[in-house]
Design an enzyme around this catalytic site. Structure first.
Site, PDB file in Angstrom:
ATOM      1  N   ASP A  30       0.867  -1.190   0.000  1.00  0.00           N
ATOM      2  CA  ASP A  30       0.000   0.000   0.000  1.00  0.00           C
ATOM      3  C   ASP A  30       0.901   1.237   0.000  1.00  0.00           C
ATOM      4  OD1 ASP A  30      -2.003   1.824   0.204  1.00  0.00           O
ATOM      5  OD2 ASP A  30      -2.808   1.106   2.104  1.00  0.00           O
ATOM      6  N   ASP A  83      -2.843   2.370  -5.977  1.00  0.00           N
ATOM      7  CA  ASP A  83      -1.750   2.350  -4.995  1.00  0.00           C
ATOM      8  C   ASP A  83      -1.727   1.112  -4.114  1.00  0.00           C
ATOM      9  OD1 ASP A  83      -4.088   3.008  -3.672  1.00  0.00           O
ATOM     10  OD2 ASP A  83      -3.085   4.303  -2.221  1.00  0.00           O
ATOM     11  N   GLU A  84      -2.472   0.102  -4.482  1.00  0.00           N
ATOM     12  CA  GLU A  84      -2.592  -1.053  -3.596  1.00  0.00           C
ATOM     13  C   GLU A  84      -2.610  -2.350  -4.403  1.00  0.00           C
ATOM     14  OE1 GLU A  84      -5.702  -2.447  -0.051  1.00  0.00           O
ATOM     15  OE2 GLU A  84      -5.830  -0.448  -0.941  1.00  0.00           O
ATOM     16  N   CYS A 124     -31.861 -12.729  -6.406  1.00  0.00           N
ATOM     17  CA  CYS A 124     -31.411 -14.115  -6.608  1.00  0.00           C
ATOM     18  C   CYS A 124     -30.974 -14.821  -5.331  1.00  0.00           C
ATOM     19  CB  CYS A 124     -30.277 -14.162  -7.635  1.00  0.00           C
ATOM     20  SG  CYS A 124     -28.739 -13.414  -7.047  1.00  0.00           S
ATOM     21  N   HIS A 152     -22.413  -7.314  -9.360  1.00  0.00           N
ATOM     22  CA  HIS A 152     -23.591  -8.171  -9.231  1.00  0.00           C
ATOM     23  C   HIS A 152     -24.846  -7.417  -9.652  1.00  0.00           C
ATOM     24  CE1 HIS A 152     -25.691 -11.679  -7.576  1.00  0.00           C
ATOM     25  NE2 HIS A 152     -26.600 -10.833  -7.138  1.00  0.00           N
ATOM     26  N   HIS A 199     -27.578  -8.152 -13.023  1.00  0.00           N
ATOM     27  CA  HIS A 199     -29.039  -8.193 -13.052  1.00  0.00           C
ATOM     28  C   HIS A 199     -29.600  -7.120 -13.985  1.00  0.00           C
ATOM     29  CE1 HIS A 199     -29.852 -11.315 -10.206  1.00  0.00           C
ATOM     30  NE2 HIS A 199     -29.150 -10.732  -9.245  1.00  0.00           N
TER      31      HIS A 199
END
Length: 529
Positions: free
Chosen positions: A104, A195-196, A471, A486, A490
């Protein structure tokens, strides 16, 4: 302000204010920061929005406490047996064979600005605007200044603060330099932001016969030599421990105030309540956090479900400026799509208003697009339908990816399909999709749209803050990116079903004996609508 009554110290009950949770903020006077934020925000639209969110959180906590109170001793005993068995199963799955490293960059944006302008060295510095701060250096954090804080509040906490505007081109440049180093140690490293990143250094350690500490120190040194920037590194058998992270802010308050859980030890000590009040998937997640279990395998390569880009700026209702920001965002999104050779068919516009409410509007297109011109053309129609409006953030997201198809170079050029559908389904192109946690229930629907579609009626919400309402899939609230993808899945699925399809051509005998209908017939029909 010197009173002791909670009624006279309202800032103490605010769950959403910024606290000393960032590195370099250990000595910050938390109460002072809370008081300043409360006083500076009181009466503003931002404050009102935070109060709404706080009320929702309070309701969730009260509901959790009520459910907890209903559990009998027999219930708790039963759930404790279930919890003990599940803990034993999870513990048996512990894998200590991997070595994961989490990198990081330290105050990345601010560090880059200081590197390019040495006169900023040693001064309290923040990157962002009066509306929102993206990063604060360690000197600024000593005063309680931190990321996601409005700039005007930051200046109240630290009058000597130096504020510089965001410059993403610089940050992308230095980010790529760090990734060159990462590739030397793990070609399949997982970048979670500019940055990670996570790196699997198992084979490096084994192959070279060196310790994990040696590789970690070596990587930090290599990054500094490549960029002249510093980074913090964590090493552990799994990614969760390497980062020392787990749950989000809202979940933290629910667990702490609803169940008295503040530590991993508390999570295991109250495992019976966890099992009694949450779904099996959520139980596994919480117990895994309590046990310090996390992913040890590199995720399998998967296709991107969405790509997004957004811009934050000072609130404005200047339409020319809003369209300029939209065009910049469209260009950035197009660049990202081109880098990954992706074409999308579902375009979503995200707007954060001056009152901090979030609106999203989506359109399902007839063609897969990628260029800035096409994105801006369709996004402009979505934005235009919402104006006039005072906005502080504009975002665009492309999803529903597919193969590139031949499409008109001019986005305004009509296709024959539009003449089949335009007369009967005009206005269906734009679908209003309110985001669950931010929109007021009283917000008016866009008047020039078609009647509410199944997209509106079936907008994704998260039951108990974990379960997808459409769902049943479960995702913890801290999994922001996964939840967004997700929801996009849909949305794309529903929009595809609703996309107007050209009706079959009806053949009609003509006076000249031809078996085909002249194409002018369809143009005439469209005009008659």
């Amino acid at each position: 302000m010197g009173t002791t009554s909670n009624g006279d110290r309202p800032w103490e009950s605010c769950h959403t204010v910024y606290t000393n949770a960032k590195a370099g903020m250990d000595g910050v006077d938390k109460e002072k920061v809370q008081r300043v934020i409360y006083e500076m925000s009181k009466g503003s639209k931002y404050f009102e929005n935070e109060q709404r969110k706080d009320a929702i959180l309070k309701e969730k906590i009260e509901r959790m406490q009520a459910q907890c109170a209903k559990l009998t001793e027999k219930d708790i005993e039963k759930f404790q047996m279930v919890a003990d068995k599940r803990i034993e199963e999870l513990e048996s799955s512990r894998d200590l064979s991997k070595i994961w490293l989490h990198s990081d960059m330290d105050a990345f944006f601010a560090a880059v600005e200081t590197l390019e302008n040495p006169s900023l060295e040693g001064k309290p510095l923040a990157v962002g605007s009066m509306s929102m701060i993206s990063t604060a250096n360690y000197e600024a954090r000593k005063y309680g200044v931190r990321s996601a804080m409005p700039g005007f509040i930051a200046f109240k906490l630290c009058p000597e603060l130096v504020l510089v505007p965001v410059s993403f081109d610089k940050y992308v440049h230095y980010s790529e330099k760090t990734r060159k180093v990462f590739r030397r140690y793990d070609p399949n490293f997982i970048a979670t932001s500019l940055d990670e990143a996570y790196l699997d250094i198992t084979e490096i350690c084994k192959g070279r016969g060196v310790t994990r500490e040696k590789v970690a120190e070596e990587l930090r040194k290599a990054i500094y030599e490549e960029t002249a920037l510093t980074c913090s590194v964590g090493v552990a058998p799994n990614r969760l421990l390497a980062k020392i992270g787990g749950i989000g802010k809202v979940t933290e308050h629910i667990l702490r105030d609803g169940l008295g859980i503040s530590t991993c030890e508390d999570m295991l000590r109250k495992s019976a309540y966890i099992c009694g009040l949450f779904s099996p998937s959520s139980v596994d997640f919480f117990l895994s956090v309590g046990l310090g279990l996390g992913n040890t395998e590199t995720p399998q390569l998967r296709l991107r479900k969405s790509i997004s880009n957004e811009r934050t700026f000072s609130s404005t209702d200047d339409q020319s400026l809003l369209f300029k920001k939209l065009e910049e965002t469209a260009e950035a999104l197009s660049d990202d799509l081109q880098k990954e050779s992706l074409f999308g068919r579902t375009l979503t516009l995200k707007l954060k208003t001056s009152s901090f409410e979030v609106k999203t509007r989506a359109t399902s297109l007839q063609k897969f697009i990628q260029s800035k011109e096409h994105i801006f053309f369709h996004a402009s129609k979505l934005l235009r339908a919402e104006l006039p409006l005072s906005v502080r953030l504009i975002g665009l997201r492309m999803s529903h990816f597919g193969e590139a198809e031949s499409h008109p170079a001019d986005p305004t050029q009509r296709t024959l399909g539009s003449f089949f559908t335009e007369g009967t389904s005009a206005g269906r192109e734009t679908i209003s999709e309110p985001t669950v946690d931010h929109l007021d229930e009283e917000e008016e629907s866009t008047t020039d749209l078609a009647p509410p579609s199944s997209t509106q009626q079936g907008a994704v919400s998260w039951l108990n803050d974990y379960i997808c309402s459409l769902c049943g899939y479960e995702l913890p609230p801290s999994f922001l990116k996964e939840r967004q993808e997700h929801s996009d899945f849909h949305l794309a699925e529903i929009l595809q079903k609703e996309s107007p399809t050209p009706p079959k051509k009806r053949r009609k005998p003509t006076s000249n004996g031809s078996k085909h209908i002249p194409i002018e017939f369809f143009f005439d029909r469209t005009k008659e609508k």
